[in-house]
Design an enzyme around this catalytic site. Structure first.
Site, PDB file in Angstrom:
ATOM      1  N   SER A   1       0.656  -1.134   0.084  1.00  0.00           N
ATOM      2  CA  SER A   1      -0.011   0.046  -0.055  1.00  0.00           C
ATOM      3  C   SER A   1       0.810   1.231   0.081  1.00  0.00           C
ATOM      4  O   SER A   1       1.859   1.359   0.844  1.00  0.00           O
ATOM      5  CB  SER A   1      -0.816   0.067   1.154  1.00  0.00           C
ATOM      6  OG  SER A   1      -1.655   1.315   1.307  1.00  0.00           O
TER       7      SER A   1
ATOM      8  N   GLY B   1      -4.030   3.631   0.922  1.00  0.00           N
ATOM      9  CA  GLY B   1      -5.242   3.578   1.717  1.00  0.00           C
ATOM     10  C   GLY B   1      -6.314   4.241   1.435  1.00  0.00           C
ATOM     11  O   GLY B   1      -6.305   5.478   0.856  1.00  0.00           O
TER      12      GLY B   1
ATOM     13  N   SER C   1       5.613  11.392   5.119  1.00  0.00           N
ATOM     14  CA  SER C   1       4.586  11.824   5.676  1.00  0.00           C
ATOM     15  C   SER C   1       3.623  12.371   4.827  1.00  0.00           C
ATOM     16  O   SER C   1       2.781  13.517   4.640  1.00  0.00           O
ATOM     17  CB  SER C   1       5.085  12.994   6.737  1.00  0.00           C
ATOM     18  OG  SER C   1       5.803  14.122   5.829  1.00  0.00           O
TER      19      SER C   1
ATOM     20  N   LEU D   1      -1.806   9.985   4.559  1.00  0.00           N
ATOM     21  CA  LEU D   1      -3.028   9.237   3.998  1.00  0.00           C
ATOM     22  C   LEU D   1      -4.040   9.919   2.909  1.00  0.00           C
ATOM     23  O   LEU D   1      -5.073   9.738   2.966  1.00  0.00           O
ATOM     24  CB  LEU D   1      -3.899   8.869   5.223  1.00  0.00           C
ATOM     25  CG  LEU D   1      -3.046   8.107   6.280  1.00  0.00           C
ATOM     26  CD1 LEU D   1      -3.886   7.947   7.251  1.00  0.00           C
ATOM     27  CD2 LEU D   1      -2.598   6.818   5.769  1.00  0.00           C
TER      28      LEU D   1
ATOM     29  N   ASN E   1      -5.521  -0.809   8.262  1.00  0.00           N
ATOM     30  CA  ASN E   1      -4.680  -0.118   8.857  1.00  0.00           C
ATOM     31  C   ASN E   1      -4.917   0.499  10.101  1.00  0.00           C
ATOM     32  O   ASN E   1      -5.710   1.370  10.418  1.00  0.00           O
ATOM     33  CB  ASN E   1      -4.392   1.162   7.808  1.00  0.00           C
ATOM     34  CG  ASN E   1      -3.152   2.203   8.473  1.00  0.00           C
ATOM     35  OD1 ASN E   1      -2.766   1.956   9.397  1.00  0.00           O
ATOM     36  ND2 ASN E   1      -3.053   3.204   7.549  1.00  0.00           N
TER      37      ASN E   1
ATOM     38  N   CYS F   1      -4.106   4.213  12.475  1.00  0.00           N
ATOM     39  CA  CYS F   1      -4.822   5.479  12.519  1.00  0.00           C
ATOM     40  C   CYS F   1      -5.244   5.720  13.990  1.00  0.00           C
ATOM     41  O   CYS F   1      -5.502   4.883  14.772  1.00  0.00           O
ATOM     42  CB  CYS F   1      -6.257   5.226  11.709  1.00  0.00           C
ATOM     43  SG  CYS F   1      -5.895   4.776   9.736  1.00  0.00           S
TER      44      CYS F   1
ATOM     45  N   GLY G   1       8.851  -4.695   4.553  1.00  0.00           N
ATOM     46  CA  GLY G   1      10.119  -3.955   5.333  1.00  0.00           C
ATOM     47  C   GLY G   1      11.452  -4.039   4.582  1.00  0.00           C
ATOM     48  O   GLY G   1      12.118  -5.142   4.804  1.00  0.00           O
ATOM     49  N   GLY G   2      11.768  -3.508   3.625  1.00  0.00           N
ATOM     50  CA  GLY G   2      12.812  -3.226   3.022  1.00  0.00           C
ATOM     51  C   GLY G   2      13.167  -4.471   2.028  1.00  0.00           C
ATOM     52  O   GLY G   2      14.490  -4.677   1.942  1.00  0.00           O
TER      53      GLY G   2
ATOM     54  N   THR H   1       8.920   0.305  -1.126  1.00  0.00           N
ATOM     55  CA  THR H   1       9.992   1.581  -1.400  1.00  0.00           C
ATOM     56  C   THR H   1      10.729   0.972  -2.732  1.00  0.00           C
ATOM     57  O   THR H   1      11.208   1.794  -3.528  1.00  0.00           O
ATOM     58  CB  THR H   1      11.027   1.676  -0.253  1.00  0.00           C
ATOM     59  OG1 THR H   1      10.050   2.059   0.710  1.00  0.00           O
ATOM     60  CG2 THR H   1      11.862   2.805  -0.602  1.00  0.00           C
TER      61      THR H   1
END
Length: 287
Positions: A20, A44, A68, A71, A124, A127, A237-238, A260
């Protein structure tokens, strides 16, 4: 049996989920990359449109990225009517990442998409729960249990809970499992901060850290959780290479998400799948 065939309520041809956020709603990746994924986890979606945070929204760090975005999304109605049909046309199962500020908002999202052709939902829980003073759902195991149980009563298909990597992670994971989650996504980004000195005075940027820097942390989290819960874990993650994905399998994951990496190389998922296949063939040939 391949690990990803053990994930309830979801039929996957391969274990790679597009995570996501980083691929938006498909605007930034070649169609052939999207179609090759095992599943698509959308950016999201909230009940109402959200404009997100003002810039700067991204900052690079050594081996990572702080975001940042806030959303930002067009809301349920626009997503369902204008975006979802295009995503469904790619072929892989579409899992909608949903976010809300109350249990009722999450429930309304599931109800609003229940007959739309989606394969499932990723909840998620990072939140804030406005009705409980703004505490994140991820910090409240009892709240997570109640939320997931209500969602499960409403939706019988695939239902994943995206864990936060901080807070009472084990307690939250167990609560989600007990309430009926099909899988746990492990995990969201890590709270982080960078300092920009290029403008004459320090400028601070806070957000969520992703990328290779967090892989050892999330590997450990997957390893620990795989020994404490029975519900399948989807690692996030990574993951930049097929070896990264394979290491997550060795630590107990059943599938994985790529995020990423697609910002570095839009065709990374194709390469990762090819590299992973070599590891898996070697593993099975020795098994």
């Amino acid at each position: 049996m391949r690990p990803w065939s053990e994930i309830p309520h979801l039929s996957l041809r391969n274990p790679l989920f597009l995570a996501s956020g980083t691929w938006g709603f498909g605007e930034t990746l070649p169609p052939r990359v999207i179609s090759a994924a095992g599943a698509l986890v959308t950016k999201g979606v909230s009940l109402n449109p959200r404009t997100g945070n003002p810039p700067p929204r991204l900052s690079e760090t050594p081996c990572g990225l702080i975001n940042s975005i806030g959303l930002e999304n067009p809301g349920l109605s626009t997503f369902r009517e204008r975006i979802l049909p295009r995503l469904l046309s790619h072929g892989p199962p579409v899992v909608v990442n949903i976010l809300g500020e109350s249990e009722e908002e999450f429930l309304d999202l599931v109800r609003g998409l229940a007959e739309s052709g989606v394969a499932g939902f990723e909840v998620n829980i990072s939140c804030p729960n406005v009705k409980k003073g703004g505490i994140a759902f991820a910090g409240d195991p009892e709240g997570v249990f109640r939320l997931v149980r209500r969602l499960r009563e409403e939706w019988k298909g695939f239902l994943a809970v995206k864990l936060s990597p901080v807070g009472p992670v084990l307690e939250v994971a167990r609560a989600a499992e007990e309430a009926g989650a099909s899988a746990l996504t492990c995990a969201n980004t890590y709270p982080a901060l960078s300092v920009d000195l290029s403008r004459g005075r320090p400028r601070f940027h806070q957000g969520g850290l992703s990328g290779p820097a967090i892989k050892p942390l999330t590997l450990r989290l997957v390893y620990e959780l795989s020994r404490k819960v029975k519900v399948p874990l989807i690692a996030s993650g990574g993951i930049i290479t097929g070896r990264d994905a394979y290491e997550y399998f060795l630590c107990g994951a059943r599938a994985f998400q790529v995020g990423t990496a697609t910002l570095i190389d839009p065709e990374a998922p194709l390469r990762i799948l090819s590299e992973l296949d070599a590891f898996l063939k070697s593993d099975f040939s020795h098994g």
